[in-house]
Design a protein around this motif. Structure first.
Motif, mmCIF file in Angstrom:
data_model
loop_
_atom_site.group_PDB
_atom_site.id
_atom_site.type_symbol
_atom_site.label_atom_id
_atom_site.label_comp_id
_atom_site.label_asym_id
_atom_site.label_seq_id
_atom_site.Cartn_x
_atom_site.Cartn_y
_atom_site.Cartn_z
ATOM 1 N N ARG A 1 49.875 46.027 -24.852
ATOM 2 C CA ARG A 1 49.438 44.737 -24.301
ATOM 3 C C ARG A 1 48.232 44.189 -25.076
ATOM 4 O O ARG A 1 48.127 42.975 -25.307
ATOM 5 C CB ARG A 1 49.109 44.886 -22.816
ATOM 6 C CG ARG A 1 50.324 45.272 -21.957
ATOM 7 C CD ARG A 1 50.006 45.252 -20.479
ATOM 8 N NE ARG A 1 51.068 45.820 -19.673
ATOM 9 C CZ ARG A 1 52.179 45.165 -19.310
ATOM 10 N NH1 ARG A 1 52.360 43.913 -19.702
ATOM 11 N NH2 ARG A 1 53.097 45.762 -18.555
ATOM 12 N N ARG B 1 58.156 44.278 -21.046
ATOM 13 C CA ARG B 1 58.982 43.651 -20.018
ATOM 14 C C ARG B 1 59.249 44.564 -18.828
ATOM 15 O O ARG B 1 59.494 44.092 -17.726
ATOM 16 C CB ARG B 1 60.319 43.206 -20.634
ATOM 17 C CG ARG B 1 60.186 42.072 -21.644
ATOM 18 C CD ARG B 1 61.454 41.907 -22.448
ATOM 19 N NE ARG B 1 62.628 41.673 -21.623
ATOM 20 C CZ ARG B 1 63.177 40.478 -21.418
ATOM 21 N NH1 ARG B 1 62.649 39.409 -21.976
ATOM 22 N NH2 ARG B 1 64.256 40.347 -20.673
ATOM 23 N N ARG C 1 51.751 42.427 -27.679
ATOM 24 C CA ARG C 1 53.195 42.646 -27.550
ATOM 25 C C ARG C 1 53.600 42.571 -26.084
ATOM 26 O O ARG C 1 52.829 42.914 -25.188
ATOM 27 C CB ARG C 1 53.591 43.983 -28.173
ATOM 28 C CG ARG C 1 53.362 43.996 -29.692
ATOM 29 C CD ARG C 1 53.815 45.281 -30.338
ATOM 30 N NE ARG C 1 53.820 45.162 -31.776
ATOM 31 C CZ ARG C 1 52.842 45.594 -32.578
ATOM 32 N NH1 ARG C 1 51.766 46.150 -32.038
ATOM 33 N NH2 ARG C 1 52.939 45.460 -33.879
ATOM 34 N N THR C 2 54.821 42.127 -25.829
ATOM 35 C CA THR C 2 55.285 41.862 -24.468
ATOM 36 C C THR C 2 56.003 43.082 -23.904
ATOM 37 O O THR C 2 57.060 43.482 -24.404
ATOM 38 C CB THR C 2 56.245 40.656 -24.446
ATOM 39 O OG1 THR C 2 55.578 39.520 -24.995
ATOM 40 C CG2 THR C 2 56.697 40.350 -23.024
ATOM 41 N N VAL D 1 60.129 46.726 -24.608
ATOM 42 C CA VAL D 1 59.202 45.866 -25.337
ATOM 43 C C VAL D 1 59.993 44.758 -26.020
ATOM 44 O O VAL D 1 61.068 45.006 -26.594
ATOM 45 C CB VAL D 1 58.415 46.681 -26.388
ATOM 46 C CG1 VAL D 1 57.381 45.794 -27.085
ATOM 47 C CG2 VAL D 1 57.738 47.881 -25.740
ATOM 48 N N ARG E 1 60.634 29.014 -25.138
ATOM 49 C CA ARG E 1 61.189 30.361 -25.006
ATOM 50 C C ARG E 1 61.514 30.877 -26.403
ATOM 51 O O ARG E 1 62.288 30.279 -27.128
ATOM 52 C CB ARG E 1 62.463 30.351 -24.158
ATOM 53 C CG ARG E 1 62.305 29.718 -22.775
ATOM 54 C CD ARG E 1 61.462 30.540 -21.870
ATOM 55 N NE ARG E 1 61.477 30.022 -20.507
ATOM 56 C CZ ARG E 1 60.587 30.344 -19.578
ATOM 57 N NH1 ARG E 1 59.613 31.162 -19.871
ATOM 58 N NH2 ARG E 1 60.668 29.827 -18.367
ATOM 59 N N GLY F 1 62.196 34.782 -24.171
ATOM 60 C CA GLY F 1 61.074 34.891 -23.259
ATOM 61 C C GLY F 1 59.999 33.906 -23.666
ATOM 62 O O GLY F 1 60.118 33.199 -24.653
ATOM 63 N N ASP F 2 58.901 33.876 -22.892
ATOM 64 C CA ASP F 2 57.802 32.947 -23.199
ATOM 65 C C ASP F 2 57.211 33.266 -24.559
ATOM 66 O O ASP F 2 56.976 34.425 -24.900
ATOM 67 C CB ASP F 2 56.702 33.056 -22.141
ATOM 68 C CG ASP F 2 57.178 32.542 -20.795
ATOM 69 O OD1 ASP F 2 58.218 31.861 -20.761
ATOM 70 O OD2 ASP F 2 56.510 32.820 -19.793
#
Length: 208
Positions: free
Chosen positions: A155, A162, A159-160, A174, A132, A206-207
């Motif tokens: 994406r 959420r 970039r993540t 983000v 994480r 986060g992951d």
């Protein structure tokens, strides 16, 4: 806050047999000490006929909370080797319960230490681990016309995203590594011709 920590992705169980004794290791992620204790209580309730339900957990990215129990096994032969295995594997926010059904053959102190520590190690190998990563949360507000392309671009650049919320404008949450914040602001201005608004928020994991 530390930049990253390792835990298990979900609950899981791995069982092994040593000299006719069954060692069943249940693992789970636990965000708090209370969650770890609830998991231990649940596993104990599921195995009322077991000889022992030994446990260990590590909470906190800095491993600030470490606890273990031998649950009737000779002192230091169960909970401590379980805890040591979690720490050796750099596990955090993780709880392990090893349920033993005695098979009639005594293992001795050394045998118990190897069995309980090994049960946790084998379960970690079987279940796998995840890292994480610490992220800074950024809230991006943009008009509806640009929102779809912006989300795709976010994406596609890795970039993540959420969360996405639709109202008078579109708000995207983000997750950004700290080192990416300044570059992200410049990228966002170019990608939206300066029409998007970016507000930095708190931090989360986060992951990776």
């Amino acid at each position: 806050m530390q930049d990253a920590y390792r835990t298990v992705p979900h609950e899981g169980v791995h069982e092994t047999e040593i000299n006719r004794s069954r060692f069943r290791c249940a693992l789970a992620p636990a965000a708090t000490e209370s969650e770890a204790q609830d998991f231990i209580a649940r596993i104990r309730a599921e195995h009322p006929g077991a000889n022992h339900n030994c446990w260990a957990y590590v909470i906190g990215t800095d491993a600030s909370v470490q606890k273990a129990s031998d649950d009737g096994e000779p002192g230091g032969t169960a909970g401590v080797p379980m805890l040591q295995m979690l720490l050796r594997r750099d596990m955090r926010y993780t709880v392990a319960v090893v349920t033993r059904y005695f098979g009639g053959v005594k293992l001795g102190a050394g045998g118990l230490i190897r069995a309980y520590g090994g049960a946790v190690g084998e379960a970690l190998d079987a279940l796998g681990t995840v890292t994480r990563q610490r992220f800074r949360l950024a809230t991006v507000t943009v008009d509806h016309q640009r929102a779809g392309k912006l989300e795709n671009d976010l994406r596609s650049t890795g970039r993540t995203v959420r969360d996405v919320r639709y109202g008078e404008a579109v708000t995207l949450e983000v997750a950004l590594p700290d080192a990416d914040v300044d570059a992200f602001r410049r990228w966002l201005a170019d990608a939206t011709a300066g029409s998007a608004h970016c507000e930095l928020g708190g931090e989360a994991y986060g992951d990776a």
